[in-house]
Scaffold this active site. Structure first.
Site, PDB file in Angstrom:
ATOM      1  N   LYS A 135      86.597  56.359  53.904  1.00 12.69           N
ATOM      2  CA  LYS A 135      87.959  56.144  53.929  1.00 12.69           C
ATOM      3  C   LYS A 135      88.512  57.408  54.209  1.00 12.69           C
ATOM      4  CE  LYS A 135      90.038  52.468  52.823  1.00 12.69           C
ATOM      5  NZ  LYS A 135      90.541  51.080  53.258  1.00 12.69           N
ATOM      6  N   GLU A 165      88.008  43.849  65.432  1.00 16.36           N
ATOM      7  CA  GLU A 165      89.191  44.176  65.086  1.00 16.36           C
ATOM      8  C   GLU A 165      90.178  43.854  66.192  1.00 16.36           C
ATOM      9  OE1 GLU A 165      88.817  44.813  61.724  1.00 16.36           O
ATOM     10  OE2 GLU A 165      90.306  45.889  60.985  1.00 16.36           O
ATOM     11  N   LYS A 185      86.253  53.348  62.018  1.00 11.88           N
ATOM     12  CA  LYS A 185      86.853  51.985  61.203  1.00 11.88           C
ATOM     13  C   LYS A 185      88.294  51.949  61.460  1.00 11.88           C
ATOM     14  CE  LYS A 185      86.668  50.113  56.589  1.00 11.88           C
ATOM     15  NZ  LYS A 185      88.052  49.370  56.717  1.00 11.88           N
ATOM     16  N   PHE A 187      98.155  40.528  91.501  1.00  9.91           N
ATOM     17  CA  PHE A 187      97.652  39.622  90.213  1.00  9.91           C
ATOM     18  C   PHE A 187      98.539  38.458  89.791  1.00  9.91           C
ATOM     19  CE2 PHE A 187      97.112  38.646  85.884  1.00  9.91           C
ATOM     20  CZ  PHE A 187      95.672  38.975  85.594  1.00  9.91           C
ATOM     21  N   ASP A 188      99.713  38.790  89.779  1.00 11.64           N
ATOM     22  CA  ASP A 188     100.734  37.616  89.682  1.00 11.64           C
ATOM     23  C   ASP A 188     100.511  36.402  90.702  1.00 11.64           C
ATOM     24  OD1 ASP A 188     101.336  38.862  87.495  1.00 11.64           O
ATOM     25  OD2 ASP A 188     103.177  39.888  88.099  1.00 11.64           O
ATOM     26  N   ARG A 215      89.406  36.246  59.101  1.00 14.45           N
ATOM     27  CA  ARG A 215      88.536  36.526  57.893  1.00 14.45           C
ATOM     28  C   ARG A 215      88.593  35.740  56.958  1.00 14.45           C
ATOM     29  NH1 ARG A 215      85.694  40.152  54.214  1.00 14.45           N
ATOM     30  NH2 ARG A 215      87.120  40.065  52.585  1.00 14.45           N
ATOM     31  N   ASP A 268      99.987  44.798  89.971  1.00  8.52           N
ATOM     32  CA  ASP A 268     100.467  43.583  89.357  1.00  8.52           C
ATOM     33  C   ASP A 268     101.016  42.681  90.006  1.00  8.52           C
ATOM     34  OD1 ASP A 268      99.759  45.291  87.387  1.00  8.52           O
ATOM     35  OD2 ASP A 268     102.281  45.822  86.813  1.00  8.52           O
ATOM     36  N   SER A 318      82.917  42.308  53.479  1.00  5.92           N
ATOM     37  CA  SER A 318      83.502  43.555  53.756  1.00  5.92           C
ATOM     38  C   SER A 318      82.630  44.818  53.308  1.00  5.92           C
ATOM     39  CB  SER A 318      84.681  43.745  52.569  1.00  5.92           C
ATOM     40  OG  SER A 318      84.376  43.274  51.262  1.00  5.92           O
ATOM     41  N   LEU A 319      83.095  45.805  53.737  1.00  9.67           N
ATOM     42  CA  LEU A 319      82.211  47.081  53.509  1.00  9.67           C
ATOM     43  C   LEU A 319      82.750  47.925  52.023  1.00  9.67           C
ATOM     44  CD1 LEU A 319      82.901  48.643  56.810  1.00  9.67           C
ATOM     45  CD2 LEU A 319      80.617  47.708  56.158  1.00  9.67           C
ATOM     46  N   GLU A 379      80.515  54.942  63.593  1.00  8.92           N
ATOM     47  CA  GLU A 379      81.706  54.588  64.208  1.00  8.92           C
ATOM     48  C   GLU A 379      82.937  54.361  63.573  1.00  8.92           C
ATOM     49  OE1 GLU A 379      79.233  51.369  64.943  1.00  8.92           O
ATOM     50  OE2 GLU A 379      80.837  49.889  63.961  1.00  8.92           O
TER      51      GLU A 379
END
Ligand code: IVH
Length: 672
Positions: free
Chosen positions: A314, A171, A114, A37-38, A135, A34, A83-84, A112
């Site tokens: 779902k 997502e 959801k 990186f910083d 969206r 870290d 949408s699905l 895959e």
């Protein structure tokens, strides 16, 4: 440093920092610390401040937040965000496959996860992130690019060879650990807690100051690509390509994405994740099944709202909020008092839930339950739902706290709580009605005396009719007495009960020992006791010191055995059972000598087997000197896995490095 050198160094630092970002946030395999990186980031910040003309909007410095957006610009999506169509059962998924196959024949499907987050469309031009849009209504969404840049797993600059124009959709979500961390921090600051990861992700992305968004620690998964020059016609392969360009995509090795060409393959994937999702690092609310071939996708086309080439399965909600109407108290066969929540009925995972177990008084106190509270109910993997939380801010005024009773709700006797136990007990074992019925019900059960025709309901009828008061009374029952009970009793049922009772006299001693219901003496302990002690007569006179010498018997069990035989009533019942001919000692012909092939080894058994029943495989382990345990720990020697062993168990076994063997390997271990 001159202008040229500055420009060069800014480009170099940007490239390095993005590379480290990718290693850390996408590949989870950082190569620097870290601090280092910083250091690089600070240097870049300094140079950009000095040479603002070289500060790109996609600079890694924007990851911690750029300019404040007053109002998000509404922009048109190049490709609408559809949408699905959803399905809630496997039949609908099978219908989807049938419909696809009717139109275009057999084909390959990609399956895959959801993700349960917020949809985002990311536009790239020449590999640079130029826009991130929500969206919205599917046609137009909010331009939240500055906020999107703070999501570290979203590449600002693509790597490798990518198309000039590209839209990546996915997502934005919270990993559970990050969400918990956020809430822990809020709790410490005395701030109100966030309700769930999804809503919090949505709220976070609408923050006007990207610096606030950066602090939240959002994550992202890509699930589709849009564009004119995608690398292949396979969705699955394109996702692999997207991973090469630096996106966080589903990992095939963890079964986040998989291909199949059969309905069975789809069902297996659904079945796997329906269980495994509990152990996942983020929330998912279903599985998405897509036709893999992009040309076939086009052929199948779209309805007004959703593609005809994909369907979402779902999962049924497993938790929800409902009202606590009352708390009842059940008295079990051992006198244990179990508080039961009476709930406003709620539909969870396909069944209506009206009651939930509250376990014991401590649990009620821990939840700080009040009648009328809005409570979080969860089904989890268990059959009995439980209450996992209370919405304290929604408690009705004057709601009375739930108070655990001092006396037995059935017989009024003062309750006792034994040292070291969480449960309260009614000590009135011989006169408290549910204890009497409960003990007899236990006695006749399948793994105990296995008396055909006698179930919980029938036992209740016999007790209420005054025909039996304890388990020994069963053996004095006569057929005529049963026939006189009237309703529901005929020759056949009466005969079945009488014959069942007679047959129970041949039940082996170890089962009798389990059946008489000594507290803490379950099936396994009863077996051990029977083998080691040999008879009821001997067991009744063993001392605490002698008892704890026996494998599986600790001080609590030993005390419970001594207490049982100290009660005159219990000795009388055991005496009567003996008179009636119930087995009171091990039959030397039926007990097989215990082998030592598995001596010192501890096994956990999971799943179903081809050549053994579940009891059978346990029996095989014990009769070879091994131990069977219910849960995997570092002490487990082997997990014997049958078909459909749960993924949670496998993960646990892997993490503790416990070898998982199948039934054939097990059979080899015990071969003579
Ligand atoms: S594909 C044309 N794949 O679910 C449909 N969507 O109702 C493109 N989602 O808002 C969507 N995981 O945000 C697809 N693996 C996945 C997904 C996924 C989550 C969301 C998506 C959309 C909603 C669909």
């Amino acid at each position: 440093m001159d202008r040229n050198q500055a420009q060069h160094r800014i480009a170099e630092l940007s490239g390095q920092l993005e590379d480290h970002n990718h290693k850390y946030y996408v590949l989870a395999a950082p190569t620097i610390g870290d601090q280092e990186f910083d250091g690089l980031l600070k240097e870049l910040e300094r140079l950009e401040l000095q040479w603002p003309e070289f500060a790109s909007p996609n600079s890694p410095t924007q990851r911690v937040g750029g300019d404040i957006t007053k109002n998000f610009l509404v922009v048109q999506h190049k490709y609408p965000m559809l949408s699905l169509s959803n399905s809630y059962n496997k039949e609908e998924v099978a219908e989807f496959v049938a419909r696809v196959e009717k139109e275009i024949g057999q084909t390959i499907y990609t399956m895959e996860l959801k993700y349960d987050g917020v949809a985002i469309s990311l536009s790239y031009e020449n590999g640079q992130l130029v826009r991130g849009v929500t969206r919205g209504d599917g046609e137009k969404g909010d331009d939240i690019t500055s906020n999107v840049r703070t999501v570290r797993s979203i590449p600002l600059q693509l790597r490798g060879s990518f198309p000039d124009q590209l839209e990546a959709r996915g997502e934005i979500l919270f990993m559970r650990a990050q969400f918990d961390r956020l809430n822990a921090e809020r709790e410490q600051n005395g701030e109100e807690l966030y309700a769930n990861p999804r809503n919090t992700a949505a709220g976070s992305l609408k923050q006007q100051d990207p610096k606030d968004v950066a602090k939240r620690g959002l994550d992202n998964f890509i699930y589709t690509l849009q564009g004119e020059q995608l690398p292949t016609r396979s969705h699955y392969e394109n996702m692999r390509a997207a991973a090469e360009w630096g996106f966080k995509t589903p990992d095939p090795q963890r079964r986040f994405i998989e291909r199949t060409d059969t309905v069975e393959g789809i069902m297996a994937f659904i079945g796997y994740w329906d269980i495994a999702r509990r152990d996942l690092e983020m929330d998912i609310d279903g599985i998405v099944i897509k036709v893999d071939d992009l040309r076939i996708q086009e052929e199948l086309g779209y309805t007004a709202k959703s593609p005809r080439w994909a369907i979402a399965y779902k999962f049924q909600a497993e938790q929800g909020l409902t009202r606590l109407n009352d708390v009842g108290y059940q008295v079990g066969r051992t006198g244990a008092i179990t508080p039961v929540a009476e709930l406003e009925p709620i539909l969870l995972a396909g069944t209506t839930v009206k009651r939930a177990s509250l376990h014991n008084a401590d649990q009620i106190a821990k939840l700080d339950l009040h009648i009328g509270d809005l409570v979080q109910v969860e089904k989890g993997g268990e059959i009995i739902p439980k209450i996992t939380g209370v919405q304290l801010d929604q408690r009705p005024a004057g709601a009375p706290p739930v108070t655990f009773p001092h006396t037995c709700p059935e017989c009024g006797t003062e309750l006792v709580r034994y040292e070291g136990e969480a449960q309260h007990y009614c000590p009135n074992e011989h006169a408290c009605s549910p204890q009497i019925t409960g003990r007899i019900e236990h006695f006749v059960g399948r793994k105990m005396m296995n008396i055909d025709g006698l179930g919980g309901e029938t036992v209740g009828v016999l007790v209420r009719a005054g025909l039996i008061h304890n388990v020994a009374d069963l053996y004095t029952l006569e057929k005529d007495q049963l026939l006189q009970l009237g309703k529901g009793w005929g020759e056949k049922s009466a005969n079945q009960v009488i014959e069942g009772i007679a047959a129970s006299k041949r039940i082996p001693f170890e089962q009798v020992l389990f059946a008489i219901g000594i507290r803490h003496v379950g099936e396994t302990v009863a077996k051990k006791l029977a083998r080691n002690v040999g008879s009821m007569e001997r067991l009744a006179v063993l001392s605490q010191e002698e008892l704890v010498q026996i494998e599986e018997v600790g001080s609590v069990i030993a005390k419970s055995i001594i207490d049982f035989f100290a009660v005159e009533g219990n000795r009388a019942i055991v005496g009567k059972l003996k008179e009636h001919g119930v087995s009171m000692e091990v039959d030397p012909d039926t007990v097989k000598p215990i082998g030592d092939k598995l001596k010192g080894l501890s096994f956990v058994v999971s799943g179903v087997f081809l050549n053994f029943s579940r009891d059978g495989i346990k029996e095989a382990i014990e009769s070879n000197g091994g131990k069977v345990s219910g849960s995997i720990s570092s002490k487990t020697s082997y997990v014997v896995a049958g078909a459909d062993m749960g993924p949670a168990k496998r993960t646990k076994a892997d993490s503790l490095k416990v070898p998982v063997i199948d039934e054939n390997e097990f059979t080899r271990m015990i071969q003579p």
